[in-house]
Design a protein around this motif. Structure first.
Motif, PDB file in Angstrom:
ATOM      1  N   LYS A 182       0.846  -1.199   0.000  1.00  0.00           N
ATOM      2  CA  LYS A 182       0.000   0.000   0.000  1.00  0.00           C
ATOM      3  C   LYS A 182       0.880   1.246   0.000  1.00  0.00           C
ATOM      4  O   LYS A 182       1.991   1.234   0.514  1.00  0.00           O
ATOM      5  N   GLY A 183       0.319   2.293  -0.565  1.00  0.00           N
ATOM      6  CA  GLY A 183       1.054   3.539  -0.623  1.00  0.00           C
ATOM      7  C   GLY A 183       0.136   4.711  -0.867  1.00  0.00           C
ATOM      8  O   GLY A 183      -1.085   4.567  -0.945  1.00  0.00           O
ATOM      9  N   TYR A 184       0.716   5.879  -0.999  1.00  0.00           N
ATOM     10  CA  TYR A 184      -0.021   7.105  -1.270  1.00  0.00           C
ATOM     11  C   TYR A 184       0.851   7.996  -2.133  1.00  0.00           C
ATOM     12  O   TYR A 184       2.063   7.775  -2.257  1.00  0.00           O
ATOM     13  N   GLY A 185       0.249   8.989  -2.728  1.00  0.00           N
ATOM     14  CA  GLY A 185       1.035   9.843  -3.599  1.00  0.00           C
ATOM     15  C   GLY A 185       0.293  11.061  -4.093  1.00  0.00           C
ATOM     16  O   GLY A 185      -0.856  11.308  -3.717  1.00  0.00           O
ATOM     17  N   THR A 186       0.978  11.809  -4.941  1.00  0.00           N
ATOM     18  CA  THR A 186       0.400  12.980  -5.599  1.00  0.00           C
ATOM     19  C   THR A 186       0.737  12.926  -7.080  1.00  0.00           C
ATOM     20  O   THR A 186       1.783  12.423  -7.476  1.00  0.00           O
ATOM     21  N   LEU A 187      -0.177  13.442  -7.858  1.00  0.00           N
ATOM     22  CA  LEU A 187      -0.013  13.540  -9.293  1.00  0.00           C
ATOM     23  C   LEU A 187      -0.340  14.984  -9.655  1.00  0.00           C
ATOM     24  O   LEU A 187      -1.363  15.510  -9.220  1.00  0.00           O
ATOM     25  N   SER A 188       0.525  15.631 -10.401  1.00  0.00           N
ATOM     26  CA  SER A 188       0.241  16.996 -10.844  1.00  0.00           C
ATOM     27  C   SER A 188       0.524  17.095 -12.341  1.00  0.00           C
ATOM     28  O   SER A 188       1.332  16.344 -12.877  1.00  0.00           O
ATOM     29  N   TYR A 189      -0.161  18.036 -12.981  1.00  0.00           N
ATOM     30  CA  TYR A 189      -0.046  18.200 -14.420  1.00  0.00           C
ATOM     31  C   TYR A 189       0.220  19.658 -14.743  1.00  0.00           C
ATOM     32  O   TYR A 189      -0.481  20.546 -14.270  1.00  0.00           O
ATOM     33  N   GLU A 190       1.267  19.881 -15.561  1.00  0.00           N
ATOM     34  CA  GLU A 190       1.572  21.243 -15.986  1.00  0.00           C
ATOM     35  C   GLU A 190       2.354  21.200 -17.290  1.00  0.00           C
ATOM     36  O   GLU A 190       3.310  20.427 -17.424  1.00  0.00           O
ATOM     37  N   ASN A 191       1.943  22.017 -18.242  1.00  0.00           N
ATOM     38  CA  ASN A 191       2.631  22.178 -19.522  1.00  0.00           C
ATOM     39  C   ASN A 191       2.914  20.852 -20.231  1.00  0.00           C
ATOM     40  O   ASN A 191       4.006  20.614 -20.722  1.00  0.00           O
ATOM     41  N   GLY A 192       1.931  19.966 -20.257  1.00  0.00           N
ATOM     42  CA  GLY A 192       2.076  18.715 -20.988  1.00  0.00           C
ATOM     43  C   GLY A 192       2.835  17.618 -20.256  1.00  0.00           C
ATOM     44  O   GLY A 192       3.080  16.561 -20.826  1.00  0.00           O
TER      45      GLY A 192
END
Length: 174
Positions: free
Chosen positions: A139-149
């Motif tokens: 199990k884990g956790y995280g972040t995903l971000s999107y910028e400029n493709g």
């Protein structure tokens, strides 16, 4: 006297025709210029919309930046194999659903780790999420971000059931 009138009328009519032709050409040029302006404005607006669409996050695969899919999966005799393929399955204004497959640099299928159908809250091009990996029950956790493709993804392991799917990398669309 009649010849003089004809002659006078012919002289007077000819400049009028030239003036009319010049005025018509001037109006045509102005209309053409206005049409060009509108076409250029419409083309710029279309280009801006296309650029916004191109830079928008979309459904599909995103892979480790600087690598090909074959290289990530270890096909074709590459020396620098391994990497991540993130597949975005759905996006709404509020949620994003995606899957992650991390291919090992060893090239062995047994070392490949994945987490499937992760759904997260999508706020201002960023999502925080939790996951269970399919292969090792970690199990884990995280972040995903999107910028400029580019997608930037970071994952961390849960201390009780640690995952081997630990990432900190940039992914680009294919």
């Amino acid at each position: 006297a009649i010849d003089t009138v004809k002659s006078s009328a012919a002289t007077w009519t000819e400049p009028a025709q030239s003036t009319t032709a010049a005025a018509t050409a001037s109006v045509d040029a102005a209309a053409s210029s206005a049409t060009d302006f509108m076409e250029n404005a419409n083309a710029a607006e279309t280009a801006a919309a296309s650029e916004a669409e191109a830079s928008a996050l979309s459904i599909g695969d995103y892979i480790t930046a600087g690598k090909t899919r074959s290289q990530i999966q270890g096909y074709g005799g590459y020396t620098d194999i391994g990497g991540t393929i993130l597949t975005i399955e759905s996006i709404t204004d509020q949620t994003i659903t995606f899957s992650i497959v991390q291919y090992s640099d060893s090239g062995y299928a047994a070392d490949t780790v994945s987490a499937k159908q992760i759904t997260a809250q999508w706020v201002k091009n960023t999502a925080a999420f939790e996951f269970c990996d399919d292969t090792l029950d970690g199990k884990g956790y995280g972040t995903l971000s999107y910028e400029n493709g580019t997608i930037h993804i970071e994952t961390r392991s849960n201390t009780n059931h640690p995952t081997k799917l630990v990432l900190n990398e940039d992914l680009v669309g294919t």
